[in-house]
Design an enzyme around this catalytic site. Structure first.
Site, PDB file in Angstrom:
ATOM      1  CD  GLU A   1       8.625   0.191  10.573  1.00 48.70           C
ATOM      2  OE1 GLU A   1       7.712   0.657   9.874  1.00 48.70           O
ATOM      3  OE2 GLU A   1       9.322  -0.778  10.226  1.00 48.70           O
TER       4      GLU A   1
ATOM      5  NE  ARG B   1       6.766   2.908   8.865  1.00 50.83           N
ATOM      6  CZ  ARG B   1       5.436   2.908   9.083  1.00 50.83           C
ATOM      7  NH1 ARG B   1       4.748   4.028   9.023  1.00 50.83           N
ATOM      8  NH2 ARG B   1       4.810   1.802   9.345  1.00 50.83           N
TER       9      ARG B   1
ATOM     10  CD  GLU C   1       5.162  -0.444  12.882  1.00 50.55           C
ATOM     11  OE1 GLU C   1       3.982  -0.136  13.089  1.00 50.55           O
ATOM     12  OE2 GLU C   1       6.104   0.015  13.562  1.00 50.55           O
TER      13      GLU C   1
ATOM     14  CB  CYS D   1      -2.017   0.253   8.757  1.00 50.68           C
ATOM     15  SG  CYS D   1      -0.705   1.459   8.722  1.00 50.68           S
TER      16      CYS D   1
ATOM     17  CG  ASN E   1      -0.429  -0.139   2.504  1.00 47.17           C
ATOM     18  OD1 ASN E   1       0.730  -0.505   2.644  1.00 47.17           O
ATOM     19  ND2 ASN E   1      -1.209   0.136   3.528  1.00 47.17           N
TER      20      ASN E   1
HETATM   21  P1  NAD Z   1      -0.045  -9.008   3.805  1.00 50.18           P
HETATM   22  O1  NAD Z   1       0.110  -9.447   5.214  1.00 50.18           O
HETATM   23  O2  NAD Z   1      -0.889  -9.848   2.910  1.00 50.18           O
HETATM   24  O3  NAD Z   1       1.358  -8.934   3.099  1.00 50.18           O
HETATM   25  C1  NAD Z   1       2.410  -8.136   3.595  1.00 50.18           C
HETATM   26  C2  NAD Z   1       3.724  -8.694   3.133  1.00 50.18           C
HETATM   27  O4  NAD Z   1       3.887  -9.992   3.700  1.00 50.18           O
HETATM   28  C3  NAD Z   1       3.828  -8.880   1.623  1.00 50.18           C
HETATM   29  O5  NAD Z   1       5.149  -8.594   1.237  1.00 50.18           O
HETATM   30  C4  NAD Z   1       3.543 -10.350   1.443  1.00 50.18           C
HETATM   31  O6  NAD Z   1       4.133 -10.905   0.286  1.00 50.18           O
HETATM   32  C5  NAD Z   1       4.194 -10.914   2.692  1.00 50.18           C
HETATM   33  N1  NAD Z   1       3.709 -12.232   3.098  1.00 50.18           N
HETATM   34  C6  NAD Z   1       2.473 -12.766   2.946  1.00 50.18           C
HETATM   35  N2  NAD Z   1       2.453 -14.023   3.459  1.00 50.18           N
HETATM   36  C7  NAD Z   1       3.695 -14.280   3.922  1.00 50.18           C
HETATM   37  C8  NAD Z   1       4.295 -15.394   4.573  1.00 50.18           C
HETATM   38  N3  NAD Z   1       3.615 -16.514   4.823  1.00 50.18           N
HETATM   39  N4  NAD Z   1       5.587 -15.295   4.926  1.00 50.18           N
HETATM   40  C9  NAD Z   1       6.292 -14.174   4.691  1.00 50.18           C
HETATM   41  N5  NAD Z   1       5.777 -13.084   4.090  1.00 50.18           N
HETATM   42  C10 NAD Z   1       4.490 -13.137   3.712  1.00 50.18           C
HETATM   43  O7  NAD Z   1      -0.532  -7.517   3.855  1.00 50.18           O
HETATM   44  P2  NAD Z   1      -0.823  -6.541   2.641  1.00 50.18           P
HETATM   45  O8  NAD Z   1      -2.146  -6.917   2.071  1.00 50.18           O
HETATM   46  O9  NAD Z   1       0.347  -6.459   1.715  1.00 50.18           O
HETATM   47  O10 NAD Z   1      -0.892  -5.134   3.391  1.00 50.18           O
HETATM   48  C11 NAD Z   1      -2.029  -4.702   3.996  1.00 50.18           C
HETATM   49  C12 NAD Z   1      -1.935  -4.919   5.496  1.00 50.18           C
HETATM   50  O11 NAD Z   1      -0.767  -4.275   5.988  1.00 50.18           O
HETATM   51  C13 NAD Z   1      -3.085  -4.297   6.240  1.00 50.18           C
HETATM   52  O12 NAD Z   1      -3.518  -5.159   7.260  1.00 50.18           O
HETATM   53  C14 NAD Z   1      -2.474  -3.032   6.821  1.00 50.18           C
HETATM   54  O13 NAD Z   1      -3.117  -2.542   7.961  1.00 50.18           O
HETATM   55  C15 NAD Z   1      -1.090  -3.475   7.105  1.00 50.18           C
HETATM   56  N6  NAD Z   1      -0.201  -2.324   7.188  1.00 50.18           N
HETATM   57  C16 NAD Z   1       0.276  -1.975   8.406  1.00 50.18           C
HETATM   58  C17 NAD Z   1       1.091  -0.862   8.541  1.00 50.18           C
HETATM   59  C18 NAD Z   1       1.607  -0.460   9.888  1.00 50.18           C
HETATM   60  O14 NAD Z   1       2.568   0.307   9.916  1.00 50.18           O
HETATM   61  N7  NAD Z   1       1.041  -0.908  10.988  1.00 50.18           N
HETATM   62  C19 NAD Z   1       1.449  -0.122   7.408  1.00 50.18           C
HETATM   63  C20 NAD Z   1       0.953  -0.501   6.178  1.00 50.18           C
HETATM   64  C21 NAD Z   1       0.134  -1.628   6.078  1.00 50.18           C
END
Ligand code: NAD
Length: 499
Positions: free
Chosen positions: A480, A181, A272, A306, A173
């Protein structure tokens, strides 16, 4: 140089000459030990969510590539840790300067692979760049302390050392800012890294690692391994005893799984994770400010943040007025490809996200909510969804429990401060909360009692490179940015020197 077969797709998108030229310049390989490499035979296809069409094919890392990336990070670790902080700082500062020069490329690339409007992509270049500048300044301020022990028999020295090779996993996103970061504080602290960008938006990270190389980051210090199989690539890296730290930004379910894996080797972790931010508007709030804050907290990044406001809790005496003002603004938003003139809402990231908006709205309406604006996915190409306002959202609706991650603003009402607080805290998440009130004492009570890592008081945007970003409860671990951010990549060492 191209390391991937780039035979044009049959679904070749209608890109402008400028877009074609930029995409041709984005590296398409894995970046390991300072070299571009090919991955497996099946490349990753990166699409423009505004058209659904493939815009570039890039190398796909296999588990063995991930381990080679860790080999490179482990090999470079000692020399990078021994590089003077001033040198590390200057490299990061150069990266900041280069990013300003190349701002237009990064902004356009993020719009192409992720969909956000160009103005917001520009905003992300600014925000993402600030981590490079901030941590270039922090690199030379890694402190320690010393003093006599209480018994008077020796001197206690406390110093900070780089934690060691890190594995950084980023979401789709905020393709640039989520990478900077993590990478900037890691490099400032003296750590080497393996970065795994999200499969949906890997291009920005590939262009960024080229920038880091141009800024003087030595070979092996930053390695990038995009993959279509995140689990298979990540497991052996996390299980490898040379890895010292896992930093993840993404969803809470994946975060939980990674924490369990990291437990095996007792890794340092930063998590995060997801959010479900309450946005509370009291009867004494400046309503115009609250509406402005709502638009920012809800519709920035097409609602895919997020920190996006998820649950609008509005005092019953002003709810109708608030909803009417917000609806007027929502109707004025312009949906379209992020490069289009005046576009304020781009597409969602994929068709699953579109289906999820429909399901959440359907459930809310079935339980008694009313749609004041939007509510549908328009016909045509791309993953668009109309910005939507829902009122009378009833307790128990899925939309109050789940992270919406899209342009749907769901309003419910409350009668008392206690009720607002209880409802705001009624979630397993705790990333950020927004509160609008002109009563300072009430504001302080909410700061004290809201279970979140961050809070916006009369504002809809809190992110800042100089601030500690992070959540409590199942929104994550660690911070972060800010003075805290570099400590995620440092470990404390204590030495006793007898008198
Ligand atoms: P996601 O958890 O599907 O994927 C995030 C990352 O993890 C991607 O690079 C993905 O390829 C990887 N991933 C997925 N499965 C994995 C596994 N089994 N092992 C290792 N890596 C794996 O999330 P998304 O859809 O890419 O992002 C959206 C989510 O991220 C939302 O829940 C959002 O709130 C959160 N987010 C949090 C913050 C924060 O700072 N708290 C910031 C941005 C996004």
């Amino acid at each position: 140089m191209s390391v991937v077969d780039t035979t044009p797709a049959s679904t070749a998108p209608a890109l402008t000459a400028r877009e074609e030229e930029l995409l041709a310049r984005v590296p398409d390989g894995l970046f390991i030990g300072g070299r571009w490499e090919a991955g497996s035979a099946d490349p990753i296809e990166v699409s423009d969510p505004a058209t659904g069409r493939v815009i570039k094919r890039i190398a796909n890392a296999r588990p063995e590539d991930g381990i080679r990336a860790l080999d490179a990070a482990a090999e470079a670790a000692e020399a990078w840790a021994a590089t003077p902080p001033r040198t590390r700082a200057e490299i990061l500062r150069r990266a900041f300067d280069l990013l300003q020069e190349r701002r237009d490329d990064f902004a356009l690339l993020m719009t192409l692979e992720m969909g956000k409007p160009l103005a917001e992509a520009n905003g992300e270049v600014t925000y993402g760049g600030e981590f490079l500048r901030w941590f270039s300044e922090e690199a030379v301020r890694i402190g320690g302390r010393f003093g006599q022990n209480p018994e008077g028999t020796g001197t206690m020295v406390v110093s900070q050392r780089p934690v060691g090779p890190c594995y950084l996993i980023t979401p789709w996103n905020f393709p640039l800012a989520m990478a900077t970061r993590k990478i900037a504080p890691a490099l400032a602290a003296g750590c080497t890294v393996v970065v795994k960008p999200a499969e949906l938006t890997p291009l920005t990270t590939l262009l960024f690692v080229q920038l880091l190389t141009d800024a003087g980051v030595p070979a092996g210090v930053v390695n990038v391994v995009p993959t279509s199989n995140a689990g298979a690539l990540s497991e052996p890296i996390i299980a490898d005893p040379r890895l010292r730290k896992l930093s993840f930004t993404g969803s809470t379910p994946v975060g939980r799984r990674l924490l369990a894996q990291a437990g095996q080797n007792v890794l340092r972790t930063s998590m995060e994770l997801g959010g479900n931010a309450p946005f509370v508007v009291f009867e004494d709030a400046d309503l115009e400010k609250a509406v402005e804050g709502a638009m920012l907290a809800k519709f920035r990044n097409i609602g895919q943040a997020c920190t996006a406001a998820n649950r609008f809790l509005v005092h019953e005496s002003i709810a109708e007025d608030f909803a009417a003002r917000v609806t007027a603004k929502v109707k004025a938003l312009k949906l379209g490809r992020g490069t289009g003139d005046g576009v304020t809402i781009g597409p969602l990231i994929d068709d699953r996200a579109v289906a999820s908006m429909g399901a959440l709205i359907g459930d809310a309406v079935a339980r008694g909510a009313r749609i004041l604006s939007g509510g549908n996915a328009p016909d045509g190409d791309g993953y668009f969804f109309e910005p939507t306002v829902l009122v009378d959202v009833q307790p128990g609706s899925d939309i109050l429990r789940e992270e919406i991650f899209g342009p749907v603003l769901a309003i419910s009402t409350f009668a008392t401060e206690e009720e607002a607080l209880a409802r705001a805290n009624e979630t397993e998440f705790g990333l950020v909360g927004y509160v609008f009130t002109s009563d300072l004492a009430r504001g302080h009570r909410m700061i004290d009692r809201l279970d979140t890592g961050m809070m916006g008081l009369n504002t809809g945007l809190v992110s800042n490179a100089a601030a500690p970003f992070g959540g409590v409860k199942q929104s994550g671990l660690g911070r972060e940015g800010g003075a805290e951010g570099i400590h995620e990549y440092l470990t404390t060492k204590y030495t006793l020197i007898p008198a």
